[in-house]
Motif scaffolding. Structure first.
Motif, mmCIF file in Angstrom:
data_model
loop_
_atom_site.group_PDB
_atom_site.id
_atom_site.type_symbol
_atom_site.label_atom_id
_atom_site.label_comp_id
_atom_site.label_asym_id
_atom_site.label_seq_id
_atom_site.Cartn_x
_atom_site.Cartn_y
_atom_site.Cartn_z
ATOM 1 N N MET A 1 0.842 -1.199 -0.005
ATOM 2 C CA MET A 1 0.113 -0.202 0.036
ATOM 3 C C MET A 1 0.868 1.225 -0.105
ATOM 4 S SD MET A 1 -2.876 -1.158 2.639
ATOM 5 C CE MET A 1 -3.498 0.588 2.537
ATOM 6 N N THR A 2 0.551 2.215 -0.702
ATOM 7 C CA THR A 2 1.172 3.453 -0.788
ATOM 8 C C THR A 2 0.864 4.347 0.541
ATOM 9 O OG1 THR A 2 1.252 3.499 -3.020
ATOM 10 C CG2 THR A 2 1.547 5.714 -1.982
ATOM 11 N N VAL A 3 1.806 4.901 1.228
ATOM 12 C CA VAL A 3 1.678 5.850 2.454
ATOM 13 C C VAL A 3 1.515 7.123 1.619
ATOM 14 C CG1 VAL A 3 2.632 6.858 4.380
ATOM 15 C CG2 VAL A 3 3.162 4.464 3.538
ATOM 16 N N ARG A 4 0.289 7.769 1.997
ATOM 17 C CA ARG A 4 -0.134 9.166 1.396
ATOM 18 C C ARG A 4 0.336 10.098 2.555
ATOM 19 N NH1 ARG A 4 -3.922 9.105 -2.450
ATOM 20 N NH2 ARG A 4 -5.112 10.772 -1.549
ATOM 21 N N VAL A 5 0.953 11.307 2.165
ATOM 22 C CA VAL A 5 1.380 12.100 3.078
ATOM 23 C C VAL A 5 1.115 13.760 2.560
ATOM 24 C CG1 VAL A 5 3.487 13.238 4.006
ATOM 25 C CG2 VAL A 5 3.354 10.853 3.281
ATOM 26 N N ILE A 6 0.449 14.455 3.705
ATOM 27 C CA ILE A 6 0.487 15.770 3.617
ATOM 28 C C ILE A 6 1.505 16.505 4.430
ATOM 29 C CG2 ILE A 6 -0.997 17.842 4.169
ATOM 30 C CD1 ILE A 6 -3.225 16.167 3.538
ATOM 31 N N LEU A 7 2.093 17.646 3.407
ATOM 32 C CA LEU A 7 3.255 18.441 4.104
ATOM 33 C C LEU A 7 2.614 19.943 4.346
ATOM 34 C CD1 LEU A 7 6.016 17.782 1.612
ATOM 35 C CD2 LEU A 7 5.788 16.871 3.692
ATOM 36 N N LEU A 8 3.019 20.640 5.737
ATOM 37 C CA LEU A 8 2.569 21.732 5.896
ATOM 38 C C LEU A 8 3.693 22.510 6.698
ATOM 39 C CD1 LEU A 8 -0.804 21.000 8.110
ATOM 40 C CD2 LEU A 8 -0.700 21.790 5.777
ATOM 41 N N ASP A 9 4.342 23.631 5.697
ATOM 42 C CA ASP A 9 5.245 24.315 6.225
ATOM 43 C C ASP A 9 5.260 25.646 5.342
ATOM 44 O OD1 ASP A 9 8.152 25.504 6.490
ATOM 45 O OD2 ASP A 9 8.385 23.432 7.458
ATOM 46 N N VAL A 39 -4.895 25.337 6.842
ATOM 47 C CA VAL A 39 -5.682 24.330 5.771
ATOM 48 C C VAL A 39 -5.532 23.088 5.984
ATOM 49 C CG1 VAL A 39 -4.937 26.349 3.834
ATOM 50 C CG2 VAL A 39 -3.553 24.260 4.395
ATOM 51 N N ALA A 40 -5.236 22.490 7.126
ATOM 52 C CA ALA A 40 -5.004 20.979 7.294
ATOM 53 C C ALA A 40 -6.169 20.340 7.253
ATOM 54 C CB ALA A 40 -4.397 21.143 8.908
ATOM 55 N N THR A 45 -9.379 16.038 4.842
ATOM 56 C CA THR A 45 -10.813 15.856 4.330
ATOM 57 C C THR A 45 -10.617 15.457 3.206
ATOM 58 O OG1 THR A 45 -11.955 17.102 6.200
ATOM 59 C CG2 THR A 45 -13.261 16.534 4.399
ATOM 60 N N GLU A 46 -9.905 16.117 1.977
ATOM 61 C CA GLU A 46 -10.127 15.864 0.671
ATOM 62 C C GLU A 46 -9.207 14.719 0.127
ATOM 63 O OE1 GLU A 46 -8.928 18.343 -3.366
ATOM 64 O OE2 GLU A 46 -8.809 19.447 -1.478
ATOM 65 N N ALA A 72 -8.866 15.028 16.862
ATOM 66 C CA ALA A 72 -10.116 15.123 17.305
ATOM 67 C C ALA A 72 -10.974 14.291 16.201
ATOM 68 C CB ALA A 72 -10.692 16.619 17.555
ATOM 69 N N LEU A 73 -10.324 14.043 14.842
ATOM 70 C CA LEU A 73 -11.006 13.454 13.946
ATOM 71 C C LEU A 73 -11.392 12.158 14.211
ATOM 72 C CD1 LEU A 73 -9.009 14.639 10.766
ATOM 73 C CD2 LEU A 73 -11.272 15.497 11.609
ATOM 74 N N PRO A 74 -12.503 11.453 13.788
ATOM 75 C CA PRO A 74 -13.028 10.088 13.797
ATOM 76 C C PRO A 74 -11.756 9.103 13.732
ATOM 77 C CG PRO A 74 -14.800 11.212 12.685
ATOM 78 C CD PRO A 74 -13.510 12.032 12.747
ATOM 79 N N ASP A 75 -11.108 9.491 12.330
ATOM 80 C CA ASP A 75 -10.033 8.459 11.958
ATOM 81 C C ASP A 75 -8.723 9.283 11.654
ATOM 82 O OD1 ASP A 75 -8.704 6.227 11.307
ATOM 83 O OD2 ASP A 75 -9.578 6.131 9.187
#
Length: 215
Positions: A1-9, A39-40, A45-46, A72-75
């Motif tokens: 499975m591909t690990v999906r990442v979001i970057l915030l900086d 924008v996190a 969510t998207e 605080a998100l469910p998952d």
């Protein structure tokens, strides 16, 4: 499975550098990035990432608030804060607010990629070096010790062994090897430990164990 990442900086060069490192790794994909923590929630969510890497200091919404909102998100995805310092005052607060750990911005490419994979698995969030330093600097003192000891008293002997190993920065596989049990057994113990200690993640388990004087 591909690990999906979001970057915030808020530094574009930092985001670009991290993205280049991670996108070059098999099985890891940076699916989105942002220049502020505000924008996190929308990005998560998207894009439904497995891991969010967030700078600890950003102009409007910092990494501490990002960790709090996403926890605080469910998952929720695993959240790690990025810092230029080995330890700073914000990191401890971020861990208490649900962050899985933190990474130094000068982490080597190989270590960064491995850290992302570890975070996605929900295993060891901090290296032994960082865990030890963090706990030494941010021990909450004698006032927290009685409550921590009371909470630790709810654990079985084996659960206490696992908690101490977690506080020492041991991964699930290392704990399994040390205790001669399977990794699935370790995961069951960890789940029960976090429930009994009211801990959101294994880093909080480490902090409580340390406060109780067991690590």
């Amino acid at each position: 499975m591909t690990v999906r990442v979001i970057l915030l900086d808020d530094e574009e060069l930092v985001r670009r550098g991290i993205r280049m490192i991670l996108d070059a790794e098999p099985g890891i994909e940076v699916v989105a990035e942002g220049d502020d923590g505000s924008v996190a929630l929308d990005l998560v969510t998207e894009h439904r990432p497995d891991v969010v890497l967030t700078d600890i200091q950003m102009p409007r919404t910092d990494g501490l608030e990002v960790a709090r909102r996403l926890a605080a998100l469910p998952d929720p995805p695993a959240v790690a804060v990025l810092t230029t310092f080995d330890v700073d005052e914000y990191v401890h607060a971020a861990l208490q607010h649900g962050a899985a750990g933190f990474l130094l911005k000068d982490t080597s490419p190989r270590e960064l990629a491995e850290a992302v994979r570890v975070l996605a698995r929900g295993e060891a969030m901090l290296s032994p070096r960082i865990t030890t330093k963090l706990l030494a600097v941010f021990a909450t003192g004698a006032a927290a010790a009685p409550r921590a000891r009371s909470r630790m008293a709810e654990l079985t002997d084996r659960e206490r062994e696992v908690a101490v190993a977690v506080a020492g920065g041991r991964s699930n596989s290392e704990i399994a090897k040390d205790l001669f049990v399977s990794q699935s057994t370790v995961k069951v113990h960890l789940s029960r430990i976090m429930t009994k200690l009211d801990a959101a993640n294994r880093t909080q388990v480490a902090l409580i164990t340390h406060d109780a004087g067991l690590a």
